[in-house]
Design a protein around this motif. Sequence first.
Motif, short mmCIF file in Angstrom:
data_model
loop_
_atom_site.label_atom_id
_atom_site.label_comp_id
_atom_site.label_asym_id
_atom_site.label_seq_id
_atom_site.Cartn_x
_atom_site.Cartn_y
_atom_site.Cartn_z
N LEU A 1 2.34 13.03 4.44
CA LEU A 1 2.30 11.94 3.48
C LEU A 1 2.95 10.67 4.01
CD1 LEU A 1 1.41 11.01 0.70
CD2 LEU A 1 3.55 11.89 -0.23
N ILE A 2 4.14 10.77 4.56
CA ILE A 2 4.83 9.57 5.06
C ILE A 2 4.10 9.00 6.27
CG2 ILE A 2 6.97 8.71 6.09
CD1 ILE A 2 8.50 10.63 4.33
N LEU A 3 3.67 9.87 7.18
CA LEU A 3 2.90 9.42 8.34
C LEU A 3 1.63 8.71 7.90
CD1 LEU A 3 2.42 9.39 11.43
CD2 LEU A 3 1.39 11.66 11.20
N GLY A 4 0.94 9.28 6.93
CA GLY A 4 -0.30 8.68 6.46
C GLY A 4 -0.07 7.39 5.70
N ALA A 5 0.93 7.36 4.83
CA ALA A 5 1.16 6.20 3.96
C ALA A 5 1.55 4.96 4.74
CB ALA A 5 2.23 6.54 2.92
N PHE A 6 2.40 5.11 5.75
CA PHE A 6 2.92 3.94 6.46
C PHE A 6 2.15 3.60 7.74
CE2 PHE A 6 6.58 5.17 3.88
CZ PHE A 6 7.00 3.93 3.40
N PHE A 7 1.53 4.59 8.36
CA PHE A 7 0.95 4.34 9.68
C PHE A 7 -0.58 4.39 9.71
CE2 PHE A 7 5.25 5.79 10.47
CZ PHE A 7 5.70 4.88 11.41
N ILE B 1 0.82 -1.22 0.00
CA ILE B 1 0.00 0.00 0.00
C ILE B 1 0.86 1.26 0.00
CG2 ILE B 1 -1.66 1.36 1.34
CD1 ILE B 1 -3.02 -1.25 2.12
N PRO B 2 1.85 1.40 0.91
CA PRO B 2 2.65 2.64 0.89
C PRO B 2 3.39 2.87 -0.42
CG PRO B 2 2.99 1.43 2.94
CD PRO B 2 2.20 0.53 2.05
N LEU B 3 3.97 1.80 -0.98
CA LEU B 3 4.73 1.95 -2.22
C LEU B 3 3.83 2.37 -3.37
CD1 LEU B 3 7.63 1.63 -3.26
CD2 LEU B 3 7.05 -0.70 -3.94
N THR B 4 2.67 1.72 -3.49
CA THR B 4 1.72 2.09 -4.55
C THR B 4 1.20 3.50 -4.35
OG1 THR B 4 1.02 -0.23 -4.60
CG2 THR B 4 -0.33 1.33 -5.79
N TYR B 5 0.90 3.85 -3.11
CA TYR B 5 0.40 5.18 -2.76
C TYR B 5 1.41 6.26 -3.15
CZ TYR B 5 -1.56 8.80 0.41
OH TYR B 5 -2.10 9.94 0.95
N LEU B 6 2.64 6.13 -2.65
CA LEU B 6 3.66 7.14 -2.91
C LEU B 6 4.03 7.20 -4.38
CD1 LEU B 6 6.00 6.51 0.17
CD2 LEU B 6 4.21 8.24 -0.08
N GLY B 7 4.13 6.04 -5.04
CA GLY B 7 4.48 6.01 -6.45
C GLY B 7 3.42 6.68 -7.31
N LEU C 1 3.56 10.49 -6.83
CA LEU C 1 4.67 11.13 -7.54
C LEU C 1 4.39 11.22 -9.04
CD1 LEU C 1 7.78 9.61 -5.71
CD2 LEU C 1 6.87 11.93 -5.52
N ILE C 2 3.81 10.18 -9.61
CA ILE C 2 3.45 10.21 -11.03
C ILE C 2 2.42 11.30 -11.29
CG2 ILE C 2 2.31 8.91 -12.88
CD1 ILE C 2 3.56 6.37 -11.67
N PHE C 3 1.45 11.43 -10.38
CA PHE C 3 0.43 12.49 -10.50
C PHE C 3 1.09 13.86 -10.49
CE2 PHE C 3 -2.81 15.43 -9.18
CZ PHE C 3 -3.99 14.95 -9.74
N LEU C 4 2.06 14.05 -9.59
CA LEU C 4 2.76 15.34 -9.51
C LEU C 4 3.52 15.65 -10.79
CD1 LEU C 4 4.29 15.56 -5.91
CD2 LEU C 4 2.28 16.73 -6.80
N ILE D 1 -3.45 -2.78 -3.98
CA ILE D 1 -2.81 -2.00 -5.04
C ILE D 1 -3.78 -0.94 -5.57
CG2 ILE D 1 -1.86 -2.11 -7.38
CD1 ILE D 1 -0.79 -4.91 -6.66
N VAL D 2 -5.03 -1.34 -5.82
CA VAL D 2 -6.04 -0.38 -6.27
C VAL D 2 -6.22 0.72 -5.23
CG1 VAL D 2 -8.49 -0.09 -6.83
CG2 VAL D 2 -7.23 -2.10 -7.68
N TYR D 3 -6.28 0.34 -3.98
CA TYR D 3 -6.43 1.27 -2.86
C TYR D 3 -5.28 2.29 -2.86
CZ TYR D 3 -6.87 2.56 2.16
OH TYR D 3 -7.00 3.21 3.36
N GLY D 4 -4.05 1.81 -3.02
CA GLY D 4 -2.90 2.70 -3.04
C GLY D 4 -2.94 3.66 -4.21
N ILE D 5 -3.37 3.17 -5.37
CA ILE D 5 -3.46 4.03 -6.55
C ILE D 5 -4.50 5.12 -6.34
CG2 ILE D 5 -4.18 4.08 -8.98
CD1 ILE D 5 -2.95 1.26 -9.25
N VAL D 6 -5.67 4.75 -5.82
CA VAL D 6 -6.73 5.73 -5.59
C VAL D 6 -6.28 6.76 -4.54
CG1 VAL D 6 -9.12 6.06 -4.86
CG2 VAL D 6 -8.52 4.08 -6.25
N LEU D 7 -5.59 6.29 -3.51
CA LEU D 7 -5.06 7.21 -2.49
C LEU D 7 -4.12 8.24 -3.11
CD1 LEU D 7 -4.26 4.84 0.52
CD2 LEU D 7 -5.74 6.83 0.60
N GLY D 8 -3.21 7.77 -3.96
CA GLY D 8 -2.26 8.67 -4.60
C GLY D 8 -2.94 9.70 -5.47
N ILE D 9 -3.97 9.27 -6.22
CA ILE D 9 -4.69 10.18 -7.10
C ILE D 9 -5.44 11.24 -6.30
CG2 ILE D 9 -6.61 10.35 -8.73
CD1 ILE D 9 -5.74 7.59 -9.80
#
Length: 311
Positions: free
Chosen positions: A236-242, A202-208, A211-214, A258-266
């Motif tokens: 972001l780091i606090l939210g993504a990992f904890f 989840i954190p890796l998909t979220y952060l990745g 960053l792509i969105f940015l 994975i879908v969850y992480g992608i939606v979070l990032g968007i």
Amino acid sequence: MSNLLNVSASPHIRRKTTSSDLMFDVILALMPASLYGVYQFGLNAFLIIITSIATCVLSEYTYEKLMKKPVTTGDYSAFLTGLLLALNLPSTVPLWIPVIGSVFAIIVVKQLYGGLGQNFMNPALAARCFLLISFAGRMTTFTLDGVSGATPLAMLKETGETVSLTSLFAGNIMGTIGETSAIALLIGAIYLIVKKVISIRIPLTYLGTFLIFLIIFGGQGFNITFLLSHLLGGGLILGAFFMATDYVTSPITLTGQIVYGIVLGIFTGIFRIFGGSSEGVSYAIIFCNLLVPLIEKVTIPVPYGRGRKTA
């Protein structure tokens, strides 16, 4: 035979590790950020943390006693909720703010929906969003060394001014009690990953995804300073990992995570780039918490032994 079956609410334990063990590990992982927050912001930060934890534990104990339910304060979940809420608060808020937030988190978001395993969103983040809506001024006032100012993300959004990446990484910046030091948070995150309390999925998909969105919509292209400022600044780091990895409010299916992480990032990207606020992590996570049942429904694997229909 009946003794072998135990029907209960999630989370379902499939190993000897108990819910209290998991909660305690997350609390330990948050200690570097908590200690740094107290060092950075002083006595009031310590009092906010203690007040928030104590109110959460007391709220849970009182409610369960009044409702004649088993007391579950020993599983550390209320303690963890109080700690997470405190780390998401500015060090300048009066102590009645964490009291109100803690009662809301435990009673309204957690206990009224059945307790641990049945809350529909992260209690600490729900409480933070409630406080942001109710007391916007107090929740967006930050002070460091007696000087009030804007957070790095606010400066970046409003004036385009960037803060030293070294300061962002170390934590010598404005922000909430627990979000300023990226290195302290990453130490805790590594601990959770090594202990297999959380998966990196989840954190890796979220952060990745973020960053792509940015890169696409941030207006700066592949500007490393801009990207790292968004990555290290804010929650972001606090939210993504904890918090995005919370067992109760995140998908259990691998594809769903994975879908969850992608939606979070968007959504985090939308809130930060196009929204009125410079932040967005809290709203993104609780909004995606509401989408988890749908995500799990469409990503549930085909049961073993059953084939799909063919034309």
